[in-house]
Scaffold this active site. Sequence first.
Site: not given
Length: 372
Positions: A32-33, A188, A235, A303
Amino acid sequence: MENGEAKQSVPLLTPYKMGRFNLSHRVVLAPLTRQRSYGNVPQPHAAIYYSQRTTPGGFLITEATGVSDTAQGYQDTPGIWTKEHVEAWKPIVDAVHAKGGIFFCQIWHVGRVSNSGFQPNGKAPISCSDKPLMPQIRSNGIDEALFTPPRRLGIEEIPGIVNDFRLAARNAMEAGFDGVEIHGANGYLIDQFMKDTVNDRTDEYGGSLQNRCKFPLEIVDAVAKEIGPDRVGIRLSPFADYMESGDTNPGALGLYMAESLNKYGILYCHVIEARMKTMGEVHACPHTLMPMRKAFKGTFISAGGFTREDGNEAVSKGRTDLVAYGRWFLANPDLPKRFQVDAPLNKYDRPTFYTSDPVVGYTDYPFLESTA
């Protein structure tokens, strides 16, 4: 323990052996950023935040952590490319280990999800392509994030980026982490290479599915060789189109990656559910992760929008081994305990997800004991 029987009847609270790591339960802290690493240096308050969310035998993944000075795209996200970063991470890792947790560092390059203000010497961000990203409304619903059109990486530059991930993994081990998670999701850099709506290269890193997955797999190979495959996870979000990074055949992409990862013998594959097409919103979706789950031979982590109920169901039906929780774990530092006794959950406060306050919305969410 007096409620040992109750614990065994909750699938999420059953033990699991993930390679060399003996997990006491299956509730994972998702990466979590939080944007509280001032000047890209992890801060002492992060030791409190992560240790609050640690249980003996619990598995935690750090916020996304930059592999180099070109990897950044957000204010105050942590790095792991300098000696200073490594030293700053050490007490944070120690705090998690002191409570018996297993801690992996998520290593990350944002690619084109950046602007020249975050880049060395004000240069353009790098990507597989020079396709620009449209401005995005930030999570507060007001501010606009602006992205500088990226520069297409030359083929001769790609090995250097792979090496940045390798060195970041080495640094993570020096900081004391138990392993790393390669961030190959959410639009990303690694995801940009994989997705055919972004990657328009005509060299060996573009075109076919195999070519588009070459860069991600080179990173997996380099990182696994550096620190050992039993300390490496990845991920992925093949079904998502975060940051305009979608694929026209996400099922084939996900399956190809799941099968290809087996060659490297890595520890786990962490996949964002197909229902999470955009950040934070659950959508009806025909796709399932089962083909990837069946193909991948290591530990499988799911997730994306899970509750206690459907997390338990996913584990009991064998759809996943572990379930990663983000927003609920952010707001409930003792989430495994709350799941064990089926306690009510604290609501999360979205406006403080990405603020810089070292306490508010970060380490001040109440524990079960303090809410009684």
